[in-house]
Write a protein that holds these residues in place. Sequence first.
Motif, mmCIF file in Angstrom:
data_model
loop_
_atom_site.group_PDB
_atom_site.id
_atom_site.type_symbol
_atom_site.label_atom_id
_atom_site.label_comp_id
_atom_site.label_asym_id
_atom_site.label_seq_id
_atom_site.Cartn_x
_atom_site.Cartn_y
_atom_site.Cartn_z
ATOM 1 N N VAL A 7 0.882 -1.160 0.000
ATOM 2 C CA VAL A 7 0.000 0.000 0.000
ATOM 3 C C VAL A 7 0.919 1.210 0.000
ATOM 4 C CG1 VAL A 7 -1.752 1.286 1.258
ATOM 5 C CG2 VAL A 7 -1.822 -1.218 1.237
ATOM 6 N N PRO A 9 0.568 5.140 -0.002
ATOM 7 C CA PRO A 9 -0.356 6.281 0.105
ATOM 8 C C PRO A 9 -0.050 7.447 -0.837
ATOM 9 C CG PRO A 9 0.266 5.499 2.288
ATOM 10 C CD PRO A 9 1.144 4.777 1.293
ATOM 11 N N ASN A 10 1.203 7.601 -1.281
ATOM 12 C CA ASN A 10 1.575 8.723 -2.147
ATOM 13 C C ASN A 10 1.113 8.564 -3.590
ATOM 14 O OD1 ASN A 10 2.821 9.770 0.093
ATOM 15 N ND2 ASN A 10 4.884 9.667 -0.720
ATOM 16 N N SER A 12 -1.114 8.940 -6.558
ATOM 17 C CA SER A 12 -2.274 9.801 -6.813
ATOM 18 C C SER A 12 -2.735 9.765 -8.267
ATOM 19 C CB SER A 12 -1.963 11.241 -6.401
ATOM 20 O OG SER A 12 -0.868 11.742 -7.153
ATOM 21 N N ARG A 40 -4.343 2.409 -4.447
ATOM 22 C CA ARG A 40 -3.002 2.862 -4.046
ATOM 23 C C ARG A 40 -2.120 1.675 -3.665
ATOM 24 N NH1 ARG A 40 -5.223 8.224 -1.143
ATOM 25 N NH2 ARG A 40 -5.164 9.491 -3.008
ATOM 26 N N THR A 41 -2.121 0.669 -4.531
ATOM 27 C CA THR A 41 -1.315 -0.521 -4.288
ATOM 28 C C THR A 41 -0.365 -0.789 -5.446
ATOM 29 O OG1 THR A 41 -3.011 -1.970 -5.226
ATOM 30 C CG2 THR A 41 -3.039 -1.655 -2.825
ATOM 31 N N TYR A 64 8.016 7.152 -2.663
ATOM 32 C CA TYR A 64 6.766 6.390 -2.619
ATOM 33 C C TYR A 64 6.879 5.320 -1.532
ATOM 34 C CZ TYR A 64 5.455 8.600 -6.995
ATOM 35 O OH TYR A 64 5.129 9.522 -7.966
ATOM 36 N N GLN A 67 3.232 1.870 3.059
ATOM 37 C CA GLN A 67 2.619 1.998 4.397
ATOM 38 C C GLN A 67 3.151 0.872 5.280
ATOM 39 O OE1 GLN A 67 -1.623 2.830 4.417
ATOM 40 N NE2 GLN A 67 -1.883 1.203 5.913
#
Length: 70
Positions: A7, A9-10, A12, A40-41, A64, A67
């Motif tokens: 995962v 999160p950055n 987009s 977001r994977t 990047y 998580q």
Amino acid sequence: MQNETFVVPNISCAGCVGAIKFELGEIPGVSAVDGDVDLRTIEVAYDAPATLDGIVALLQEIDYPPQQDN
């Protein structure tokens, strides 16, 4: 062959996924990289000499970071 899903999160946009796919694809031993902008994977298939630590380190280096599980 090992498979890992991160995962990130950055992520987009599709450009983010493309940059990650390009960079991870340069690691010897990485055979496939796929990404999903909505989730977001990033999914990575790899064998030696690629390592999980090396993949995570590169993701962090290119801004990047995956998580972390708590």
